[in-house]
Write an enzyme that holds these catalytic residues in place. Structure first.
Site, PDB file in Angstrom:
ATOM      1  N   LYS A  24      -4.339  14.439   7.302  1.00 37.59           N
ATOM      2  CA  LYS A  24      -4.937  13.730   8.454  1.00 37.59           C
ATOM      3  C   LYS A  24      -5.411  12.345   8.018  1.00 37.59           C
ATOM      4  O   LYS A  24      -5.130  11.341   8.670  1.00 37.59           O
ATOM      5  CB  LYS A  24      -6.128  14.524   8.975  1.00 37.59           C
ATOM      6  CG  LYS A  24      -7.024  13.753   9.931  1.00 37.59           C
ATOM      7  CD  LYS A  24      -8.197  14.569  10.435  1.00 37.59           C
ATOM      8  CE  LYS A  24      -9.372  14.576   9.526  1.00 37.59           C
ATOM      9  NZ  LYS A  24     -10.243  13.406   9.606  1.00 37.59           N
ATOM     10  N   ASN A  25      -6.096  12.285   6.863  1.00 37.51           N
ATOM     11  CA  ASN A  25      -6.737  11.030   6.451  1.00 37.51           C
ATOM     12  C   ASN A  25      -5.773  10.044   5.817  1.00 37.51           C
ATOM     13  O   ASN A  25      -6.182   8.941   5.452  1.00 37.51           O
ATOM     14  CB  ASN A  25      -7.914  11.318   5.526  1.00 37.51           C
ATOM     15  CG  ASN A  25      -9.045  11.967   6.296  1.00 37.51           C
ATOM     16  OD1 ASN A  25      -9.029  11.995   7.534  1.00 37.51           O
ATOM     17  ND2 ASN A  25     -10.009  12.517   5.598  1.00 37.51           N
ATOM     18  N   ARG A  94     -13.813   7.671  15.370  1.00 38.73           N
ATOM     19  CA  ARG A  94     -14.232   6.427  14.735  1.00 38.73           C
ATOM     20  C   ARG A  94     -13.127   5.816  13.877  1.00 38.73           C
ATOM     21  O   ARG A  94     -13.104   4.626  13.655  1.00 38.73           O
ATOM     22  CB  ARG A  94     -15.492   6.624  13.922  1.00 38.73           C
ATOM     23  CG  ARG A  94     -15.306   7.509  12.691  1.00 38.73           C
ATOM     24  CD  ARG A  94     -16.579   7.595  11.942  1.00 38.73           C
ATOM     25  NE  ARG A  94     -17.159   6.299  11.723  1.00 38.73           N
ATOM     26  CZ  ARG A  94     -16.753   5.439  10.788  1.00 38.73           C
ATOM     27  NH1 ARG A  94     -15.741   5.766  10.029  1.00 38.73           N
ATOM     28  NH2 ARG A  94     -17.336   4.281  10.651  1.00 38.73           N
ATOM     29  N   CYS A 118     -21.918   9.648  13.507  1.00 39.48           N
ATOM     30  CA  CYS A 118     -21.508  11.017  13.853  1.00 39.48           C
ATOM     31  C   CYS A 118     -22.487  11.961  13.159  1.00 39.48           C
ATOM     32  O   CYS A 118     -23.464  11.520  12.556  1.00 39.48           O
ATOM     33  CB  CYS A 118     -20.077  11.269  13.382  1.00 39.48           C
ATOM     34  SG  CYS A 118     -19.953  11.304  11.601  1.00 39.48           S
ATOM     35  N   ARG A 123     -22.404   5.905   9.429  1.00 41.78           N
ATOM     36  CA  ARG A 123     -21.034   5.370   9.309  1.00 41.78           C
ATOM     37  C   ARG A 123     -20.990   3.853   9.549  1.00 41.78           C
ATOM     38  O   ARG A 123     -20.377   3.379  10.503  1.00 41.78           O
ATOM     39  CB  ARG A 123     -20.072   6.102  10.245  1.00 41.78           C
ATOM     40  CG  ARG A 123     -20.208   7.610  10.276  1.00 41.78           C
ATOM     41  CD  ARG A 123     -19.877   8.314   8.984  1.00 41.78           C
ATOM     42  NE  ARG A 123     -18.500   8.203   8.556  1.00 41.78           N
ATOM     43  CZ  ARG A 123     -17.523   9.031   8.957  1.00 41.78           C
ATOM     44  NH1 ARG A 123     -17.794   9.977   9.818  1.00 41.78           N
ATOM     45  NH2 ARG A 123     -16.295   8.878   8.535  1.00 41.78           N
ATOM     46  N   ASP A 306     -15.565  15.850   1.446  1.00 37.38           N
ATOM     47  CA  ASP A 306     -14.968  16.625   2.540  1.00 37.38           C
ATOM     48  C   ASP A 306     -14.764  18.087   2.181  1.00 37.38           C
ATOM     49  O   ASP A 306     -14.394  18.889   3.031  1.00 37.38           O
ATOM     50  CB  ASP A 306     -13.618  16.019   2.962  1.00 37.38           C
ATOM     51  CG  ASP A 306     -13.813  14.705   3.668  1.00 37.38           C
ATOM     52  OD1 ASP A 306     -12.812  13.987   3.848  1.00 37.38           O
ATOM     53  OD2 ASP A 306     -14.955  14.379   4.013  1.00 37.38           O
ATOM     54  N   ARG A 398      -9.712  19.160  15.099  1.00 36.81           N
ATOM     55  CA  ARG A 398      -9.492  17.748  14.757  1.00 36.81           C
ATOM     56  C   ARG A 398      -8.785  17.610  13.411  1.00 36.81           C
ATOM     57  O   ARG A 398      -8.136  16.621  13.147  1.00 36.81           O
ATOM     58  CB  ARG A 398     -10.839  17.007  14.678  1.00 36.81           C
ATOM     59  CG  ARG A 398     -11.584  16.969  15.986  1.00 36.81           C
ATOM     60  CD  ARG A 398     -12.835  16.139  15.894  1.00 36.81           C
ATOM     61  NE  ARG A 398     -12.528  14.763  15.474  1.00 36.81           N
ATOM     62  CZ  ARG A 398     -13.407  13.761  15.614  1.00 36.81           C
ATOM     63  NH1 ARG A 398     -14.606  13.994  16.129  1.00 36.81           N
ATOM     64  NH2 ARG A 398     -13.095  12.548  15.230  1.00 36.81           N
TER      65      ARG A 398
HETATM   66  C1  EPZ Z   1     -13.033   8.522   5.083  1.00 36.61           C
HETATM   67  O1  EPZ Z   1     -14.043   8.104   5.979  1.00 36.61           O
HETATM   68  C2  EPZ Z   1     -12.559   9.876   5.610  1.00 36.61           C
HETATM   69  N1  EPZ Z   1     -12.020   9.708   6.957  1.00 36.61           N
HETATM   70  C3  EPZ Z   1     -13.734  10.857   5.633  1.00 36.61           C
HETATM   71  O2  EPZ Z   1     -13.224  12.125   6.044  1.00 36.61           O
HETATM   72  C4  EPZ Z   1     -14.275  10.990   4.210  1.00 36.61           C
HETATM   73  O3  EPZ Z   1     -15.389  11.850   4.211  1.00 36.61           O
HETATM   74  C5  EPZ Z   1     -14.681   9.604   3.687  1.00 36.61           C
HETATM   75  O4  EPZ Z   1     -13.555   8.703   3.757  1.00 36.61           O
HETATM   76  C6  EPZ Z   1     -15.177   9.646   2.249  1.00 36.61           C
HETATM   77  O5  EPZ Z   1     -14.157  10.166   1.438  1.00 36.61           O
HETATM   78  C7  EPZ Z   1     -10.782   9.172   7.098  1.00 36.61           C
HETATM   79  O6  EPZ Z   1     -10.124   8.814   6.137  1.00 36.61           O
HETATM   80  C8  EPZ Z   1     -10.283   9.049   8.513  1.00 36.61           C
HETATM   81  P1  EPZ Z   1     -16.114   5.615   3.657  1.00 36.61           P
HETATM   82  P2  EPZ Z   1     -14.622   6.582   5.863  1.00 36.61           P
HETATM   83  O7  EPZ Z   1     -16.013   4.300   4.329  1.00 36.61           O
HETATM   84  O8  EPZ Z   1     -13.540   5.656   5.466  1.00 36.61           O
HETATM   85  C9  EPZ Z   1     -20.500   3.982   3.265  1.00 36.61           C
HETATM   86  C10 EPZ Z   1     -13.110  14.095   7.320  1.00 36.61           C
HETATM   87  O9  EPZ Z   1     -13.831  15.100   7.347  1.00 36.61           O
HETATM   88  N2  EPZ Z   1     -19.979   2.770   3.932  1.00 36.61           N
HETATM   89  O10 EPZ Z   1     -15.390   5.840   2.378  1.00 36.61           O
HETATM   90  O11 EPZ Z   1     -15.370   6.301   7.117  1.00 36.61           O
HETATM   91  C11 EPZ Z   1     -20.599   5.149   4.232  1.00 36.61           C
HETATM   92  O12 EPZ Z   1     -21.828   5.115   4.915  1.00 36.61           O
HETATM   93  C12 EPZ Z   1     -13.718  12.708   7.261  1.00 36.61           C
HETATM   94  O13 EPZ Z   1     -11.843  14.138   7.315  1.00 36.61           O
HETATM   95  C13 EPZ Z   1     -20.788   1.629   3.995  1.00 36.61           C
HETATM   96  O14 EPZ Z   1     -21.924   1.626   3.518  1.00 36.61           O
HETATM   97  O15 EPZ Z   1     -15.646   6.755   4.680  1.00 36.61           O
HETATM   98  C14 EPZ Z   1     -20.507   6.335   3.326  1.00 36.61           C
HETATM   99  O16 EPZ Z   1     -21.798   6.577   2.788  1.00 36.61           O
HETATM  100  C15 EPZ Z   1     -15.246  12.763   7.320  1.00 36.61           C
HETATM  101  N3  EPZ Z   1     -20.298   0.518   4.597  1.00 36.61           N
HETATM  102  C16 EPZ Z   1     -19.608   5.860   2.180  1.00 36.61           C
HETATM  103  O17 EPZ Z   1     -19.555   4.434   2.279  1.00 36.61           O
HETATM  104  C17 EPZ Z   1     -19.036   0.473   5.141  1.00 36.61           C
HETATM  105  O18 EPZ Z   1     -18.631  -0.588   5.660  1.00 36.61           O
HETATM  106  C18 EPZ Z   1     -18.187   6.376   2.262  1.00 36.61           C
HETATM  107  O19 EPZ Z   1     -17.657   5.986   3.507  1.00 36.61           O
HETATM  108  C19 EPZ Z   1     -18.235   1.638   5.065  1.00 36.61           C
HETATM  109  C20 EPZ Z   1     -18.726   2.770   4.455  1.00 36.61           C
END
Ligand code: EPZ
Length: 421
Positions: A24-25, A94, A118, A123, A306, A398
Site C-alpha cells: 500500500k505504502n 492524508r 489522525c 501528522r 507500522d 484500508r
Molecule cells: C508513512 O507515513 C506511512 N504512510 C505510514 O504508514 C508510516 O507509519 C510512516 O511513513 C512512518 O514509517 C504512507 O507511506 C502512505 P513520516 P508519513 O512523514 O510519510 C514526522 C500505515 O499504517 N514528520 O515518515 O506520513 C511525523 O510527525 C501508515 O500504513 C514531521 O515532523 O510518515 C512523524 O513523527 C501509518 N514533519 C515522523 O515524521 C513532516 O513534514 C514520521 O512521519 C513530516 C513528518
C-alpha cells in the site's frame, strides 16, 4: 460509511500458505508519480484497498483517466486539468498530499486542503514544505488550505530534520523535473523510497541513492510513461508472521522480499519463534509459548512503527514482561485500551508501554481506532479464548486486501457482518 464488524472465534491454529499483496505504502506514491508524464503508465500488482481507491479518486479528479484490468492499473495523465484537492478528498486519506510534488513539477501549481491529523498523531507537513520552498516553490497556508506555486523548480541542497517518508517522496517527485541537481540529506531509507526511485528512473528521471540517507537527483526536461510492478507489502507480511506465532501455527507467507523484513524477523526470532527464510517466502512455525522482548520503533532499517501494534498484541500473551517504545508517532497506543478489554496487562507512560504477558487473551467487544490498531485487535482475536466482536473494520480494509478470505484458508473462523451506518 459502512460499519462492518468481524465476529472471530479464537484459538484456531493457522496452517497453510498465504500470499502477500502489493505494498500500500509504495502503491500510493507510485500512483502519484504517474502524474509526472503525459501518456499512459501501467502499474502492476497494485492491491485493491480503500486507500488505493481514494488515491484513484484524486487522480481522476485531477483529470487523469484510470482503468484497472485485474492487477494492472493503467493511468493516463495526459489530460491534467485541475490542480486542487478539496477537503472532502483530503480528509479521506492524508497520503493524497503526495500529489504536491508531481503537480508542482508538471503544472507549477497545486492547492490542497491541509490533511488533518489522525488517531496516531498530528501528522505535520513542515518538512514537505521546507523542501519544496528550497526548490523555489512559494507556499501560502490559509483557511486550512496549502497553496503552492512556482515558475520554475531549481535544484537545491535539502536537509530533512526528520527522515520523513512522505517528505522524501514529495521532494523526489518535484526535483526530477527541476533545473539542476538536488541533494536530499537525512532522507527516509524505506524500501518504498527505492521502489519510487525505480519507477521514476524508468520514466527517464535520474535519481540515485534511494535506500541510503543521501539522494542525488539530476533534473531532466521531461519524463515519459513507464510500466512497473509494485514491491510486496512488508507490513502485511509481518502481520501474517505474527498471526502464525500467536495461534501456534505453521504458515508459509509467500511473495516477500526478505531484506525488507529483517528487523521484524530478528525480533520475532528473539522472542523464540521459528522462522525459516526461503528466497521469496518465509515459514513461521510456533509451538509452546514465547518470551517477552523489548522493542523500540525507529525509521527504516529499524523496527517499523507500522508493526508496533501487532507486536504488542503478540507480547500481551507471552511469558514475561516487555517494554515497547514508540519513537515515531506521538499517539500510537490507541490499541492499548482495547487490548486491556481482552485481558491484556499493559501500562503506558508517554511513548513507553510496559506489557506483562498473560496466560491467554479473552474474547470481547472491541473496536479499531486506526489501520494498524485494527490489525493488532484482529490478531488478538485470533489468539483469544471464545469469540471476539471487532467493530469499525473499515479501518482494516484500508490496508489489508481480502483479509478474511486469506485467513479462512488458513483455518481461521471469521464472520464479516455488514452494517450500513
Ligand atoms: C508513512 O507515513 C506511512 N504512510 C505510514 O504508514 C508510516 O507509519 C510512516 O511513513 C512512518 O514509517 C504512507 O507511506 C502512505 P513520516 P508519513 O512523514 O510519510 C514526522 C500505515 O499504517 N514528520 O515518515 O506520513 C511525523 O510527525 C501508515 O500504513 C514531521 O515532523 O510518515 C512523524 O513523527 C501509518 N514533519 C515522523 O515524521 C513532516 O513534514 C514520521 O512521519 C513530516 C513528518
Amino acid at each position: 460509511m459502512a460499519l462492518d464488524r468481524y465476529v472471530i472465534t479464537g484459538k484456531q491454529r493457522l496452517e497453510g500458505r498465504i500470499r502477500v499483496s502489493g505494498a500500500k505504502n509504495s502503491s500510493l506514491p507510485l500512483l502519484a508519480a504517474t502524474v509526472l508524464a503525459e501518456g499512459t503508465s501501467t502499474l502492476l500488482g497494485i492491491p485493491e484497498l480503500v486507500d488505493i481507491t481514494h488515491m484513484i479518486e484524486v487522480l481522476k479528479h485531477l483529470g487523469c483517466r484510470v482503468v484497472r484490468q485485474d492487477k494492472a492499473m493503467h493511468i493516463n495523465a495526459g489530460g491534467l486539468e485541475a490542480c486542487e484537492v478539496d477537503e472532502g478528498l483530503m480528509r479521506q486519506m492524508r497520503a493524497s498530499n503526495l500529489i504536491l510534488g508531481p503537480l508542482l513539477a508538471r503544472y507549477g501549481r497545486v492547492k490542497i486542503s491541509r490533511p488533518g491529523g489522525c488517531a496516531i498523531g498530528s501528522r505535520p507537513m513542515d518538512q514537505h514544505i521546507k523542501g519544496l520552498q528550497l526548490l523555489g516553490v512559494k507556499v501560502k497556508e490559509k483557511h486550512g488550505y496549502i497553496e503552492a506555486w512556482t515558475d520554475h523548480l531549481q535544484g537545491a541542497d535539502v536537509y530533512l530534520d526528520v527522515p520523513s517518508v512522505g517528505a522524501t517522496e514529495n521532494i523526489m517527485m518535484a526535483a526530477v523535473l527541476a533545473k539542476g541537481i538536488t541533494v536530499l540529506r537525512n532522507a527516509a531509507r524505506e524500501p518504498e523510497i527505492v521502489d519510487l526511485q525505480n519507477l521514476l528512473n524508468k520514466m527517464g528521471a535520474k535519481v540515485r541513492g534511494a535506500g541510503m540517507d543521501v539522494l542525488r537527483i539530476d533534473g531532466v526536461e521531461r519524463l515519459h510513461p513507464a510500466e512497473h510492478t509494485v514491491i510486496p507489502d512488508r507490513i502485511e507480511a509481518g502481520t501474517h508472521m505474527i498471526a502464525a506465532v500467536m495461534t501456534e501455527g505453521d504458515v508459509v507467507i509467500e511473495n516477500i522480499v526478505p531484506e525488507h523484513l529483517e528487523p521484524v524477523i530478528a525480533k520475532i526470532r528473539q522472542a523464540g519463534a521459528h522462522v525459516t527464510l526461503l528466497d521469496d517466502s518465509v515459514r513461521v512455525q510456533q509451538w509452546g509459548r514465547i518470551r517477552g522482548v523489548d522493542l523500540k520503533t525507529m525509521p527504516y532499517p529499524g523496527f517499523p512503527t507500522d508493526m508496533q501494534p501487532q507486536f504488542m498484541a503478540m507480547l500481551s500473551c507471552v511469558e514475561g514482561t516487555s517494554i515497547i517504545t514508540e519513537t515515531i508517532f506521538e499517539n500510537r497506543f490507541q490499541h492499548v485500551d482495547e487490548l486491556r478489554r481482552m485481558g491484556a496487562q499493559i501500562t503506558v507512560e508517554g511513548r513507553t508501554s510496559v506489557i506483562r504477558g498473560v496466560e491467554t487473551l479473552e474474547g470481547a467487544f472491541v473496536e479499531a481506532s486506526d489501520l494498524r490498531a485494527g490489525a493488532a485487535l484482529f490478531l488478538a482475536a485470533l489468539a483469544a479464548e471464545d469469540v471476539t466482536v471487532l467493530e469499525k473494520i473499515d479501518y482494516i480494509d484500508r490496508g489489508y486486501e481480502n483479509l478474511e478470505q486469506k485467513y479462512r484458508q488458513l483455518g481461521a473462523k471469521i464472520l464479516r457482518i455488514h452494517q450500513e451506518g
